[in-house]
Design a protein around this motif. Structure first.
Motif, PDB file in Angstrom:
ATOM      1  N   LEU A  26       1.067  89.902 101.132  1.00 36.44           N
ATOM      2  CA  LEU A  26       2.128  90.396 100.259  1.00 36.44           C
ATOM      3  C   LEU A  26       3.496  89.944 100.749  1.00 36.44           C
ATOM      4  N   LYS A  27       3.702  89.972 102.058  1.00 35.63           N
ATOM      5  CA  LYS A  27       4.971  89.522 102.634  1.00 35.63           C
ATOM      6  C   LYS A  27       5.194  88.038 102.352  1.00 35.63           C
ATOM      7  N   VAL A  28       4.166  87.216 102.584  1.00 38.31           N
ATOM      8  CA  VAL A  28       4.266  85.775 102.342  1.00 38.31           C
ATOM      9  C   VAL A  28       4.497  85.505 100.858  1.00 38.31           C
ATOM     10  N   LEU A  29       3.752  86.196  99.997  1.00 38.01           N
ATOM     11  CA  LEU A  29       3.884  86.005  98.555  1.00 38.01           C
ATOM     12  C   LEU A  29       5.288  86.363  98.070  1.00 38.01           C
ATOM     13  N   ARG A  30       5.830  87.448  98.554  1.00 34.73           N
ATOM     14  CA  ARG A  30       7.183  87.853  98.151  1.00 34.73           C
ATOM     15  C   ARG A  30       8.230  86.842  98.600  1.00 34.73           C
ATOM     16  N   GLU A  31       8.067  86.285  99.767  1.00 33.56           N
ATOM     17  CA  GLU A  31       8.990  85.252 100.247  1.00 33.56           C
ATOM     18  C   GLU A  31       8.910  84.008  99.362  1.00 33.56           C
ATOM     19  N   ILE A  32       7.705  83.595  99.034  1.00 33.23           N
ATOM     20  CA  ILE A  32       7.510  82.422  98.176  1.00 33.23           C
ATOM     21  C   ILE A  32       8.104  82.668  96.794  1.00 33.23           C
ATOM     22  N   ALA A  33       7.870  83.842  96.230  1.00 35.20           N
ATOM     23  CA  ALA A  33       8.306  84.153  94.865  1.00 35.20           C
ATOM     24  C   ALA A  33       9.823  84.245  94.727  1.00 35.20           C
ATOM     25  N   GLN A  34      10.544  84.334  95.824  1.00 33.85           N
ATOM     26  CA  GLN A  34      12.009  84.350  95.753  1.00 33.85           C
ATOM     27  C   GLN A  34      12.549  83.030  95.209  1.00 33.85           C
ATOM     28  N   ASP A  35      11.810  81.949  95.413  1.00 34.96           N
ATOM     29  CA  ASP A  35      12.191  80.630  94.903  1.00 34.96           C
ATOM     30  C   ASP A  35      11.180  80.263  93.816  1.00 34.96           C
ATOM     31  N   SER A  36      11.581  80.388  92.561  1.00 37.29           N
ATOM     32  CA  SER A  36      10.660  80.169  91.441  1.00 37.29           C
ATOM     33  C   SER A  36      10.099  78.747  91.413  1.00 37.29           C
ATOM     34  N   ALA A  37      10.766  77.802  92.054  1.00 37.11           N
ATOM     35  CA  ALA A  37      10.272  76.427  92.102  1.00 37.11           C
ATOM     36  C   ALA A  37       8.985  76.324  92.934  1.00 37.11           C
ATOM     37  N   GLN A  38       8.743  77.301  93.778  1.00 33.76           N
ATOM     38  CA  GLN A  38       7.552  77.297  94.625  1.00 33.76           C
ATOM     39  C   GLN A  38       6.362  78.011  93.982  1.00 33.76           C
ATOM     40  N   VAL A  39       6.565  78.555  92.772  1.00 33.46           N
ATOM     41  CA  VAL A  39       5.498  79.235  92.040  1.00 33.46           C
ATOM     42  C   VAL A  39       4.994  78.282  90.963  1.00 33.46           C
ATOM     43  N   ILE A  40       3.731  77.909  91.059  1.00 32.72           N
ATOM     44  CA  ILE A  40       3.125  76.944  90.151  1.00 32.72           C
ATOM     45  C   ILE A  40       2.329  77.696  89.085  1.00 32.72           C
ATOM     46  N   PHE A  41       2.597  77.400  87.816  1.00 34.65           N
ATOM     47  CA  PHE A  41       1.855  77.986  86.706  1.00 34.65           C
ATOM     48  C   PHE A  41       0.813  76.971  86.238  1.00 34.65           C
ATOM     49  N   THR A  42      -0.441  77.398  86.119  1.00 31.33           N
ATOM     50  CA  THR A  42      -1.520  76.520  85.670  1.00 31.33           C
ATOM     51  C   THR A  42      -1.600  76.530  84.146  1.00 31.33           C
ATOM     52  N   HIS A  43      -2.359  75.580  83.607  1.00 27.61           N
ATOM     53  CA  HIS A  43      -2.560  75.514  82.154  1.00 27.61           C
ATOM     54  C   HIS A  43      -3.232  76.808  81.662  1.00 27.61           C
ATOM     55  N   HIS A  44      -4.250  77.250  82.371  1.00 29.19           N
ATOM     56  CA  HIS A  44      -4.952  78.476  81.993  1.00 29.19           C
ATOM     57  C   HIS A  44      -4.007  79.675  82.005  1.00 29.19           C
ATOM     58  N   ASP A  45      -3.200  79.759  83.029  1.00 29.45           N
ATOM     59  CA  ASP A  45      -2.256  80.870  83.155  1.00 29.45           C
ATOM     60  C   ASP A  45      -1.260  80.880  81.994  1.00 29.45           C
ATOM     61  N   ARG A  46      -0.718  79.737  81.653  1.00 26.32           N
ATOM     62  CA  ARG A  46       0.242  79.664  80.540  1.00 26.32           C
ATOM     63  C   ARG A  46      -0.397  80.088  79.222  1.00 26.32           C
ATOM     64  N   LYS A  47      -1.649  79.710  79.029  1.00 23.96           N
ATOM     65  CA  LYS A  47      -2.378  80.098  77.812  1.00 23.96           C
ATOM     66  C   LYS A  47      -2.532  81.620  77.748  1.00 23.96           C
ATOM     67  N   ARG A  48      -2.915  82.225  78.851  1.00 24.34           N
ATOM     68  CA  ARG A  48      -3.077  83.685  78.899  1.00 24.34           C
ATOM     69  C   ARG A  48      -1.731  84.400  78.743  1.00 24.34           C
ATOM     70  N   MET A  49      -0.678  83.812  79.288  1.00 25.17           N
ATOM     71  CA  MET A  49       0.653  84.417  79.140  1.00 25.17           C
ATOM     72  C   MET A  49       1.060  84.443  77.666  1.00 25.17           C
ATOM     73  N   ARG A  50       0.791  83.361  76.949  1.00 25.01           N
ATOM     74  CA  ARG A  50       1.109  83.341  75.505  1.00 25.01           C
ATOM     75  C   ARG A  50       0.273  84.372  74.763  1.00 25.01           C
ATOM     76  N   GLN A  51      -1.023  84.444  75.062  1.00 24.57           N
ATOM     77  CA  GLN A  51      -1.917  85.396  74.393  1.00 24.57           C
ATOM     78  C   GLN A  51      -1.459  86.834  74.614  1.00 24.57           C
ATOM     79  N   ARG A  52      -1.031  87.122  75.812  1.00 22.27           N
ATOM     80  CA  ARG A  52      -0.705  88.506  76.178  1.00 22.27           C
ATOM     81  C   ARG A  52       0.788  88.809  76.127  1.00 22.27           C
ATOM     82  N   LYS A  53       1.559  87.836  75.618  1.00 21.14           N
ATOM     83  CA  LYS A  53       3.005  87.991  75.452  1.00 21.14           C
ATOM     84  C   LYS A  53       3.689  88.409  76.763  1.00 21.14           C
ATOM     85  N   VAL A  54       3.414  87.623  77.794  1.00 20.16           N
ATOM     86  CA  VAL A  54       3.988  87.843  79.119  1.00 20.16           C
ATOM     87  C   VAL A  54       4.890  86.654  79.437  1.00 20.16           C
ATOM     88  N   SER A  55       6.093  86.937  79.897  1.00 16.28           N
ATOM     89  CA  SER A  55       7.045  85.868  80.214  1.00 16.28           C
ATOM     90  C   SER A  55       6.929  85.459  81.690  1.00 16.28           C
TER      91      SER A  55
END
Length: 100
Positions: A15-44
């Protein structure tokens, strides 16, 4: 300097490592599957990043077949619970697998 990779990662460390990484959005990679599910579930993407920065571990940390630490994080966003399955590619990248 690169931090050493832990042989085992517990929930608190992940959790500590993840929170540090998430501070820089450029280090968070969104996959094709994830983007599809985000659209389906209306999540930004902002809601996903908020979950990664402030969420709690809802599924334990486990090493996946690619050598990444995988876990699920839950956070209440926009009035509903958001779960994000994510893999930590040590040392400094997070790969979002799916949202639900």
């Amino acid at each position: 300097m690169i931090d050493p990779v832990p042989m085992r990662m517990n929930e608190a460390t992940a959790l500590k490592v993840l929170r540090e990484i998430a501070q820089d959005s450029a280090q968070v990679i969104f996959t094709h599957h994830d983007r599809k599910r985000m659209r389906q579930r209306k999540v930004s993407p902002v809601q996903v990043l908020t979950c990664l920065q402030r969420g709690i571990v809802s599924e334990p940390v486990a090493l996946d077949m690619h050598g990444n630490w995988k876990l699920t994080v839950t956070h209440r966003v926009a009035g509903k619970d958001l779960d994000v399955a994510v893999a930590i590619d040590v040392p400094k990248r997070a790969i979002v697998i799916t949202v639900f």
